[in-house]
Design an enzyme around this catalytic site. Structure first.
Site, mmCIF file in Angstrom:
data_model
loop_
_atom_site.group_PDB
_atom_site.id
_atom_site.type_symbol
_atom_site.label_atom_id
_atom_site.label_comp_id
_atom_site.label_asym_id
_atom_site.label_seq_id
_atom_site.Cartn_x
_atom_site.Cartn_y
_atom_site.Cartn_z
ATOM 1 N N LYS A 173 0.843 -1.202 0.000
ATOM 2 C CA LYS A 173 0.000 0.000 0.000
ATOM 3 C C LYS A 173 0.877 1.251 0.000
ATOM 4 O O LYS A 173 1.574 1.520 0.973
ATOM 5 C CB LYS A 173 -0.880 0.035 1.256
ATOM 6 C CG LYS A 173 -1.940 1.116 1.164
ATOM 7 C CD LYS A 173 -2.518 1.493 2.506
ATOM 8 C CE LYS A 173 -1.906 2.741 3.065
ATOM 9 N NZ LYS A 173 -2.090 3.948 2.246
ATOM 10 N N GLU A 248 10.216 1.776 10.185
ATOM 11 C CA GLU A 248 11.089 2.942 9.959
ATOM 12 C C GLU A 248 10.245 4.161 10.249
ATOM 13 O O GLU A 248 9.343 4.484 9.490
ATOM 14 C CB GLU A 248 11.575 2.980 8.506
ATOM 15 C CG GLU A 248 12.436 1.828 8.091
ATOM 16 C CD GLU A 248 13.702 1.738 8.902
ATOM 17 O OE1 GLU A 248 14.177 2.765 9.432
ATOM 18 O OE2 GLU A 248 14.224 0.621 9.031
ATOM 19 N N CYS A 282 12.990 11.945 6.320
ATOM 20 C CA CYS A 282 13.170 11.569 7.728
ATOM 21 C C CYS A 282 14.630 11.705 8.169
ATOM 22 O O CYS A 282 14.922 11.715 9.355
ATOM 23 C CB CYS A 282 12.667 10.153 7.963
ATOM 24 S SG CYS A 282 13.321 8.981 6.768
ATOM 25 N N GLU A 384 8.954 16.116 15.717
ATOM 26 C CA GLU A 384 9.263 16.102 14.287
ATOM 27 C C GLU A 384 8.345 17.079 13.552
ATOM 28 O O GLU A 384 7.126 16.986 13.651
ATOM 29 C CB GLU A 384 9.061 14.682 13.732
ATOM 30 C CG GLU A 384 9.532 14.548 12.306
ATOM 31 C CD GLU A 384 9.317 13.149 11.739
ATOM 32 O OE1 GLU A 384 8.290 12.531 12.046
ATOM 33 O OE2 GLU A 384 10.183 12.688 10.981
HETATM 34 O O1 TXE Z 1 2.323 9.243 7.919
HETATM 35 P P1 TXE Z 1 1.506 7.998 8.277
HETATM 36 P P2 TXE Z 1 1.774 10.554 7.265
HETATM 37 C C1 TXE Z 1 6.090 11.467 9.679
HETATM 38 C C2 TXE Z 1 6.028 12.960 9.539
HETATM 39 C C3 TXE Z 1 4.632 13.207 9.138
HETATM 40 C C4 TXE Z 1 3.909 12.166 9.937
HETATM 41 C C5 TXE Z 1 2.610 11.777 9.366
HETATM 42 O O2 TXE Z 1 6.273 13.552 10.779
HETATM 43 O O3 TXE Z 1 4.187 14.476 9.462
HETATM 44 O O4 TXE Z 1 4.783 11.050 9.911
HETATM 45 O O5 TXE Z 1 2.748 11.529 7.973
HETATM 46 C C6 TXE Z 1 -0.353 4.377 6.287
HETATM 47 N N1 TXE Z 1 -2.502 1.247 9.726
HETATM 48 N N2 TXE Z 1 6.594 10.791 8.529
HETATM 49 O O6 TXE Z 1 0.431 11.001 7.632
HETATM 50 O O7 TXE Z 1 0.123 8.375 8.601
HETATM 51 C C7 TXE Z 1 -0.573 5.585 5.403
HETATM 52 O O8 TXE Z 1 -1.717 5.421 4.611
HETATM 53 C C8 TXE Z 1 -1.675 0.958 8.713
HETATM 54 C C9 TXE Z 1 7.877 10.207 8.666
HETATM 55 O O9 TXE Z 1 1.984 10.287 5.830
HETATM 56 O O10 TXE Z 1 2.310 7.257 9.250
HETATM 57 C C10 TXE Z 1 0.730 5.625 4.639
HETATM 58 O O11 TXE Z 1 0.701 4.689 3.579
HETATM 59 N N3 TXE Z 1 -1.185 1.908 7.889
HETATM 60 C C11 TXE Z 1 8.198 9.288 7.599
HETATM 61 C C12 TXE Z 1 1.739 5.201 5.689
HETATM 62 O O12 TXE Z 1 0.992 4.493 6.675
HETATM 63 C C13 TXE Z 1 -1.519 3.180 8.111
HETATM 64 C C14 TXE Z 1 7.653 9.529 6.275
HETATM 65 C C15 TXE Z 1 2.444 6.371 6.378
HETATM 66 O O13 TXE Z 1 1.459 7.261 6.863
HETATM 67 C C16 TXE Z 1 -2.369 3.535 9.180
HETATM 68 C C17 TXE Z 1 6.335 10.091 6.282
HETATM 69 C C18 TXE Z 1 -2.866 2.504 9.996
HETATM 70 N N4 TXE Z 1 -3.673 2.746 11.030
HETATM 71 C C19 TXE Z 1 5.874 10.719 7.392
HETATM 72 N N5 TXE Z 1 -2.522 4.884 9.165
HETATM 73 C C20 TXE Z 1 9.589 8.750 7.543
HETATM 74 N N6 TXE Z 1 10.173 8.374 8.655
HETATM 75 O O14 TXE Z 1 10.124 8.574 6.467
HETATM 76 C C21 TXE Z 1 -1.793 5.352 8.137
HETATM 77 N N7 TXE Z 1 -1.201 4.328 7.484
#
Ligand code: TXE
Length: 481
Positions: A173, A248, A282, A384
């Site tokens: 996904k 990660e 990140c 963050e």
């Molecule tokens: O991340 P999410 P988001 C951090 C950054 C950002 C925050 C939120 O601080 O502001 O995370 O970003 C899926 N069960 N990083 O909203 O929500 C979602 O659909 C399973 C750091 O994008 O964590 C997406 O495919 N999956 C980071 C993925 O998880 C779920 C990079 C990431 O989304 C889910 C991006 C659930 N309950 C954001 N809810 C890095 N470390 O690289 C969401 N997802």
């Protein structure tokens, strides 16, 4: 308007529920395509296809799996410009960055694991005359891969390439915020002749599709990159099901600059580590610590450069700072800038949303923002932000800066600038980070362990570790008579 489709059992299909989510272009603020709002039923179809494909794929000769993955890499290269444009439009990142980093690295991920699997060996442990042990590494089954929006195709392929190379079949996904290149990849997989069901891509929301993958009783392995809070939720669901997990998560990385560094090199690279991809990596160094004798000189030069870095249309070859990925994320970043001011910080440059003209008038842009005067343990310096926002803090001793650097809940990456080799080793050893760069940043050798300590994650990606993550080790002990 273009409607993306799921990739299930080798074909592109509409979501069973028939619902779609708007997909925005961050540079214009306009909806430019729609993606499937899939649910558990689509995940189940994808799982069933992956489960049917597993026996044959897991037994396919490594050489054959490798050749298929190489073919996908070649197709990514052949469509380099199309994929770069798609990534830039979908995410808001400068086209130049997509061309030089995201898309080439996506192809490199496939090549690395296509060849890596050919070199994976297993161990034999002799107990002299008593017995001999050997280890079988067997693909774990159907793997679940969930990826974020900041480096869409790059991080998506960083998971699925090792999973497929290891012999797993996959239900993946991509982020619902940046689904486009994963969709285009599904077309390339069809063109490459990847057998049906080996890779399945289900689009949709995290709480629906991501949650269904995580909770699926027959998906034993989950590889996730995203926010720490989401990662914690996934761990809560996966733990009682005894799933293998690779997480990660977020970072709040220190960039430690000693007065004896190569100033020009440091300055140039610190601009990149602060503002590349609008700070939405990140691994960006968002807390900059400067040894006091260099503080004023650095501050002046850095702010000067940050002021010259102008947000622009991501599609323009010359743009080096693009759009923020979503309206919601833009609001979050601006709210942190307001918080920094409340906490007593002084904004040295930036701090505002940027209003562009023409096609990008409705886009989501933020100026590169540099803040000083904050204590190390305030929220701005602990949480963050994931945007083009950095803080400057002076320090006097190694001990002091290590205390600052290690004070957050995160431990993903750290950057050290010094020409003193002994100090570089000493500080690197004491930094609580999974990845440390000395006098460089984002220099990546795909063989090295990639991941974080503390609340930045669990497990390491990269190298053979990623292949082994998607495998179960089985020891066979034979008694010698
Ligand atoms: O991340 P999410 P988001 C951090 C950054 C950002 C925050 C939120 O601080 O502001 O995370 O970003 C899926 N069960 N990083 O909203 O929500 C979602 O659909 C399973 C750091 O994008 O964590 C997406 O495919 N999956 C980071 C993925 O998880 C779920 C990079 C990431 O989304 C889910 C991006 C659930 N309950 C954001 N809810 C890095 N470390 O690289 C969401 N997802």
């Amino acid at each position: 308007m273009e409607r993306l489709r799921n990739y299930i059992d080798g074909v592109l299909v509409a979501p069973l529920g028939g619902a779609y989510i708007d997909n925005y272009n961050p540079a214009t603020g306009n909806v430019y395509s729609q993606i499937p709002d899939s649910d558990e039923r689509d995940v189940e179809l994808a799982y069933e296809a992956a489960a049917r494909a597993f026996p044959a794929w897991s037994r396919t000769a490594k050489e054959e799996r490798s050749a298929l993955l190489m073919r996908i890499a070649d197709l990514i290269d052949a469509h380099h410009e199309m994929l770069s444009r798609a990534e830039s439009t979908d995410n808001g990142k400068p086209i130049q960055l997509a061309r030089t980093v995201d898309i080439p690295r996506a192809a490199a991920n496939f090549r690395f694991y296509a060849t890596g699997i050919l070199h994976l060996s297993s161990e034999a442990n002799s107990m002299e005359e008593t017995a001999i042990n050997y280890t079988l590494n067997e693909p774990a089954g159907v793997a679940g891969c969930i990826s974020p929006w900041n480096l869409p195709l790059y991080l998506f392929t960083w998971k699925i390439a090792p999973a497929l190379a290891a012999g797993c079949t996959v239900v993946a996904k991509p982020s619902e915020i940046t689904p486009m290149t994963a969709f285009l990849l599904s077309e390339l997989c069809i063109a490459a002749g990847l057998p049906k069901g080996v890779l399945n891509i289900v689009h949709g929301y995290g709480h629906r599709v991501g949650a269904a993958i995580t909770a699926h009783p027959s998906i034993p392995v989950i590889s996730f990159t995203g926010g720490t809070k989401t990662g914690a939720g996934i761990a809560r669901i996966a733990a009682p099901l005894f799933k293998k997990l690779s997480l990660e998560l977020g970072g709040k990385n220190p960039n430690i600059i000693f007065a004896d560094c190569d100033f020009e090199q440091m300055l140039k690279m610190t601009m990149h580590s602060s503002f590349s991809n609008q700070g939405e990596i990140c691994l960006c160094g968002s807390r900059i610590f400067i040894e006091r004798p260099l503080y004023e000189k650095f501050k002046q030069a850095f702010v000067e450069k940050a002021k010259q870095l102008k947000a622009g249309d991501p599609a323009d070859d010359k743009t080096r700072l693009g759009a923020i990925v979503s309206k919601q994320h833009k609001e979050k970043i601006l709210s942190y800038i307001a918080l920094a001011k409340d906490e007593g910080g002084t904004v040295l440059c930036g701090g505002n949303q940027v209003q562009l003209n023409g096609e990008c008038a409705g886009g989501w842009f933020i100026e590169p923002t540099v803040i000083e005067g904050l204590v190390f343990d305030c929220r701005t310096n602990q949480e963050e932000i994931f945007g083009p926002v950095v803080t400057l803090t002076p320090f006097d001793t190694e001990e002091e800066v290590l205390g600052y650097a290690n004070s957050t809940q995160y431990g993903l990456a750290g950057i050290i600038w010094t020409t003193n080799l002994n100090r570089a080793h000493r500080v690197a050893q004491r930094l609580q980070s999974g990845i440390i760069w000395v006098n460089c940043w984002l220099l990546r050798d795909l063989r090295t362990p990639f991941g974080g300590m503390k609340q930045s994650g669990m497990g390491r990606e990269g190298g053979f570790e990623a292949l082994r993550f998607f495998m179960e080790a089985k020891n066979v002990c034979i008694k010698l008579s």
